[in-house]
Structure formats: structure tokens, C-alpha cells
Design a protein around this motif. Structure first.
Motif, PDB file in Angstrom:
ATOM      1  N   UNK A 189      95.629  93.378  72.793  1.00 40.26           N
ATOM      2  CA  UNK A 189      96.981  92.894  73.075  1.00 40.26           C
ATOM      3  C   UNK A 189      97.671  93.907  73.983  1.00 40.26           C
ATOM      4  N   UNK A 190      98.099  93.446  75.150  1.00 45.01           N
ATOM      5  CA  UNK A 190      98.679  94.322  76.164  1.00 45.01           C
ATOM      6  C   UNK A 190     100.129  93.905  76.445  1.00 45.01           C
ATOM      7  N   UNK A 214     101.303  90.079  76.625  1.00 44.43           N
ATOM      8  CA  UNK A 214     102.462  89.593  75.878  1.00 44.43           C
ATOM      9  C   UNK A 214     103.726  90.277  76.373  1.00 44.43           C
ATOM     10  N   UNK A 215     104.848  89.600  76.191  1.00 46.67           N
ATOM     11  CA  UNK A 215     106.140  90.172  76.558  1.00 46.67           C
ATOM     12  C   UNK A 215     106.596  91.173  75.519  1.00 46.67           C
ATOM     13  N   UNK A 216     106.931  92.378  75.979  1.00 42.90           N
ATOM     14  CA  UNK A 216     107.410  93.390  75.052  1.00 42.90           C
ATOM     15  C   UNK A 216     108.696  92.979  74.353  1.00 42.90           C
ATOM     16  N   UNK A 229     110.209  84.375  69.407  1.00 45.65           N
ATOM     17  CA  UNK A 229     109.049  85.266  69.421  1.00 45.65           C
ATOM     18  C   UNK A 229     107.798  84.672  68.781  1.00 45.65           C
ATOM     19  N   UNK A 230     107.875  83.988  67.625  1.00 48.36           N
ATOM     20  CA  UNK A 230     106.630  83.477  67.038  1.00 48.36           C
ATOM     21  C   UNK A 230     105.878  82.534  67.967  1.00 48.36           C
ATOM     22  N   UNK A 231     106.587  81.615  68.595  1.00 47.98           N
ATOM     23  CA  UNK A 231     105.932  80.673  69.490  1.00 47.98           C
ATOM     24  C   UNK A 231     105.446  81.352  70.762  1.00 47.98           C
ATOM     25  N   UNK A 232     106.258  82.239  71.322  1.00 55.83           N
ATOM     26  CA  UNK A 232     105.879  82.907  72.562  1.00 55.83           C
ATOM     27  C   UNK A 232     104.679  83.829  72.348  1.00 55.83           C
ATOM     28  N   UNK A 233     104.695  84.587  71.263  1.00 55.09           N
ATOM     29  CA  UNK A 233     103.577  85.475  70.972  1.00 55.09           C
ATOM     30  C   UNK A 233     102.330  84.685  70.618  1.00 55.09           C
ATOM     31  N   UNK A 234     102.510  83.627  69.801  1.00 54.99           N
ATOM     32  CA  UNK A 234     101.364  82.810  69.428  1.00 54.99           C
ATOM     33  C   UNK A 234     100.685  82.202  70.641  1.00 54.99           C
ATOM     34  N   UNK A 235     101.482  81.733  71.588  1.00 53.54           N
ATOM     35  CA  UNK A 235     100.924  81.136  72.796  1.00 53.54           C
ATOM     36  C   UNK A 235     100.180  82.186  73.620  1.00 53.54           C
TER      37      UNK A 235
END
Length: 242
Positions: A189-190, A214-216, A229-235
Motif C-alpha cells: 500500500x503506497x 491510496x490517498x493519504x 474513506x472506507x469506499x475510497x480506500x476499499x476501491x
């Protein structure tokens, strides 16, 4: 009661206060990028705030974080007679509690809708069907990764991602690249902060390993971004590249 005059030294708290207590924020760091178009005085970086400039502004409150801000700067602000509220955030529940504390101190009288939405979003986050392991570099030259007891690590764990360095003695250990590769995680994960990993800077160091950019702001910020965040990180974790 008049609205307190607030200086924020934490980007995520800057966003939280700006959208929840309009008019309270009078200054923020150069790294405070949200909300877009924020029009307040700038007082340097999170690690090198302009203490004298902040003192001249005479705020009623300075909000800070134990991890993002240095203790000598906080001591200097207190020595200048300023009230400093320091947040301690290493888990999601603690983030919600600290956000309540900060917003109350900033004069917010009713709980903002985004905070309710953020709690609801994390009640049933999108999980991997099977647990995945992931190393999470936060810096290179030297390589550093998430270790024990971190907010970002807690978020990833809630998405079904296990950090092999979660039991490390350090919170942000330096780990040689060869060792990171040898760990053979399911994912690398970067995030794009604090080091700005990109498609051209990071994945090439892990040949053959799936890398998720991923977006910090969604991985490390605690504020309005927690609602998405959950949806954005999951995607992002599913749209990996090798």
C-alpha cells in the motif's frame, strides 16, 4: 458566547474546524489544503510553525497533534501564554472522540452531520473476502513503514488488511527494501503522503507484488474525509497494479 479564534497546526483538524465552525479559524499551516480555497493566514509547516507569528495573532486556542507537531513548538506556544489543545489519535474510535473534543473547544454547539456520516460509514466498511497482508511504506531513502499502534494501521485492519509489522517495537520502523520484498505480502500500500508515492515512484521497487496507490487524506486524516474513506480506500486496494 463569542466564537473562539483558532489556529490549527493539523491539516485534518483544519478541515474539520473550517467546515464545522465557519469564522473560527484564523490561521493554519502551509500544508492545510482542505477545504479548497481556505482563506486564512499561513503560519509555516506542521514541523516548523512560526511561533512568533502565531503569538502575534493572539488566538484563543491552538489545536495540535502529538504526532504531527513537535513538543518544543508546543511548549513555546504555551510559554507565550497561548492555550494549546493536543490531540492523541491512534485508533478510529479515538479519532471520533478527539474530533468531538476539538469541535466543542472551537465553539461548535451541535454535532456536525459529516461526523455522524463518518461513524456510519465505518460501521460496516467494505472488507476483503479473505484477510490480506500488506506492507505500507510511508517513506523511502530510507524505507520506513507503518509499524505498531498507528491510526492508518487501524483503518486498514478494519478493511481486512493485516500489517506484518503491526507488532514491531517501533511505530514507524526503518526496514530494508530487501526485507520488505522478502515478506511477500499480498499487497503493498503506497500512500501519497507523507512521501508522495506515485505510479512512477514506488511500485517499481516491488516487482511482482501488487501495489495499491491510496490517498493519504483518506488513510491518515481524521476529519470530514472519514465519511468517504472506507469506499475510497476499499476501491484503491482492489484496483492494484503489478
Amino acid at each position: 458566547m463569542s466564537t473562539p479564534r483558532v489556529v490549527s497546526l493539523v491539516p485534518s483538524l483544519t478541515e474539520a474546524v473550517a467546515v464545522s465552525a465557519p469564522g473560527a479559524l484564523i490561521a493554519a499551516t502551509d500544508w492545510c489544503t482542505h477545504p479548497a480555497g481556505l482563506d486564512v493566514s499561513r503560519v509555516g509547516g506542521t514541523k516548523n510553525p512560526a511561533v512568533d507569528r502565531i503569538a502575534e495573532l493572539a488566538p484563543d486556542l491552538v489545536i495540535a497533534n502529538e504526532e504531527e507537531n513537535r513538543q518544543p513548538d508546543l511548549d513555546a506556544l504555551r510559554a507565550a501564554g497561548l492555550e494549546v489543545l493536543v490531540t492523541h489519535v491512534r485508533t478510529l474510535p479515538r479519532a471520533f472522540a478527539e474530533l468531538d473534543r476539538v469541535l466543542t473547544a472551537c465553539g461548535v454547539r451541535s454535532r456536525p452531520g459529516w461526523l455522524d456520516a463518518a461513524e456510519a460509514a465505518w460501521e460496516a466498511p467494505p472488507l476483503f473476502p479473505e484477510p490480506r497482508t500488506a506492507v505500507v511504506p510511508i517513506w523511502r531513502r530510507p524505507w520506513m513503514v507503518l509499524g505498531r499502534d498507528t491510526f492508518a494501521g487501524d483503518l486498514l485492519a478494519r478493511l481486512g488488511v493485516r500489517n506484518p509489522y503491526a507488532d514491531h517495537s517501533e511505530r514507524y520502523p526503518r526496514v530494508p527494501l530487501d526485507e520488505l520484498r522478502a515478506a511477500r505480502p499480498d499487497l503493498v500500500v503506497l500512500p501519497d503522503e507523507p512521501y508522495r508515492f506515485t505510479a512512477d515512484d514506488g511500485p517499481e521497487a516491488f516487482p511482482g507484488l501488487p501495489c495499491a496507490l491510496v490517498g493519504g487524506r483518506h488513510l491518515t486524516w481524521y476529519g470530514p474525509s472519514l465519511a468517504e474513506a472506507p469506499q475510497m480506500l476499499g476501491r484503491a486496494l482492489r484496483e492494484v497494479r503489478v
